[in-house]
Design a protein around this motif. Structure first.
Motif, short mmCIF file in Angstrom:
data_model
loop_
_atom_site.label_atom_id
_atom_site.label_comp_id
_atom_site.label_asym_id
_atom_site.label_seq_id
_atom_site.Cartn_x
_atom_site.Cartn_y
_atom_site.Cartn_z
N GLU A 200 -0.62 2.32 23.37
CA GLU A 200 -1.49 2.26 22.23
C GLU A 200 -1.10 0.72 21.45
O GLU A 200 -1.64 -0.01 20.75
N GLY A 201 0.45 0.63 21.44
CA GLY A 201 1.09 -0.34 20.60
C GLY A 201 0.77 -1.85 21.41
O GLY A 201 0.43 -2.61 20.71
N MET A 202 0.70 -1.91 22.53
CA MET A 202 0.37 -2.91 23.34
C MET A 202 -1.15 -3.45 23.01
O MET A 202 -1.38 -4.51 22.84
N LYS A 203 -1.90 -2.31 23.17
CA LYS A 203 -3.51 -2.84 22.81
C LYS A 203 -3.54 -3.30 21.47
O LYS A 203 -4.49 -4.10 21.29
N ARG A 204 -2.91 -2.64 20.70
CA ARG A 204 -3.02 -3.10 19.00
C ARG A 204 -2.62 -4.61 19.12
O ARG A 204 -3.25 -5.48 18.39
#
Ligand code: NAI
Length: 321
Positions: free
Chosen positions: A260-264
């Motif tokens: 999720e952090g990478m996508k954000r």
């Protein structure tokens, strides 16, 4: 030490004796292959033979010469050639190394197509021309592929093997085996794609580096340190996917924790930079403080870089994989 005669397993023709052609000649000779070096400019071949002698002697003195043969024996395997047909005759592999110009390369491959028998591999060193463009319409298309090296190939072993849609699997397999035999590290692309794999990764990094500098987030010098003193050290040994695997309890755990952090963060990436204007000036000035852009300073810094890569290559060779 083996003698060149007994170890010579067959011939390789290198077409184009500039920077990359010379490196290929050294690599093939290091594994005991006979190499015929051809160039449209005979002077280039003469110069190449002189510079190869100097470089291979220097490598031998410093203990970095590849292969089991001595420099003199390796040099005796390399000969200049002023006729393309003669260079290619009897060769098991032709490595094309002429300038990155589609029309020039297409013309050359049309010539090679006429000379080639049904067994020789016709391989291009192209960094970014697609095999479907390079080899379109050739009778020997099944024997053609791109084998893209990384500069300087003697110290950076990666070679991207990129097929034309009609390239025979045996052509990929034979070239893969040949590259391993000369100590390179081949990777197979299963289909062609613009930029191949290496430059797609490199351009992704360059684009974000540029945006971070353009947006005033970090200075050009510090940006380069993020790679040379950070990511780059790790990437000399493991790739981005294995990094994910090791930085959590395996890949799935990494995706779970950080996906999720990478996508954000990825969603905040800006558009493709222009690579011109004020940012280009700013980056240029910053680079010139460290390495002035005259021929002498650039050559000295390249020599330093190649020396570092040479030592790193040897270290990697000594470490368990
Ligand atoms: P270069 O300009 O140093 O050498 C090219 C040589 O080809 C010259 O000696 C020239 O006289 C010769 N030549 C021109 N037309 C010819 C013809 N019709 N027949 C025979 N020889 C001919 O170029 P370089 O840097 O060695 O690049 C060669 C290929 O390798 C290019 O496709 C390039 O994209 C690729 N490559 C280059 C890398 C680099 O960092 N320089 C890295 C990876 C691939």
């Amino acid at each position: 030490m083996a003698s060149p005669g007994s170890s010579a397993p067959g011939g390789v023709a290198v077409v184009g004796s500039g920077l990359i052609g010379r490196s290929w000649a050294m690599l093939f000779a290091s594994a005991g292959f006979r190499v015929k070096l051809f160039d449209i400019e005979p002077r280039q071949v003469t110069d190449a033979l002189v510079s190869l002698r100097k470089e291979m002697k220097m490598l031998e003195l410093s203990g970095y010469l590849k292969g089991e043969l001595g420099a003199e024996e390796q040099l005796s395997l390399i000969s200049g050639c002023s006729d393309l047909r003669e260079a290619v005759e009897g060769a098991l592999h032709v490595q094309e190394c002429v300038p990155e110009n589609l029309e020039l390369k297409r013309k050359l491959f049309a010539q090679l197509d006429k000379i080639a028998d049904d067994h020789v591999i016709l391989s291009s060193s192209s960094s970014c021309l697609l095999p479907s463009k390079l080899f379109a319409g050739l009778a020997h298309v099944k024997q053609c592929l791109v084998a893209h090296p990384v500069n300087p190939p003697y110290y950076v072993p990666l070679v991207e093997l990129v097929p034309h849609p009609e390239t025979a699997p045996a052509t990929m397999d034979r070239t893969y085996a040949l590259m391993r035999r000369v100590g390179q590290s081949p990777v197979r692309l299963l289909r062609e794609i613009d930029g191949f794999a290496l430059n797609r990764l490199q351009y992704a990094v360059i684009a974000e580096a540029w945006r971070l500098v353009e947006e005033g987030v970090v200075s050009p010098g510090d940006l380069d340190l993020v790679m040379s003193d950070g990511l780059g050290l790790r990437y000399a040994f493991i790739g981005p996917l294995e990094t994910m695997h090791l930085n959590a309890e395996g890949m799935l755990s990494y995706c779970d924790r950080y996906g999720e952090g990478m996508k954000r963060v990825l969603k905040t990436f800006g558009p493709v930079p222009e690579f011109s204007g004020a940012t280009a000036e700013k980056v240029h000035q910053a680079m010139c403080v460290k390495v002035p852009d005259d021929a002498e300073h650039l050559a000295a810094r390249r020599a330093w870089r190649d020396g570092c890569l040479m030592r790193l290559a040897q270290l990697k060779h000594q470490l368990p994989q």
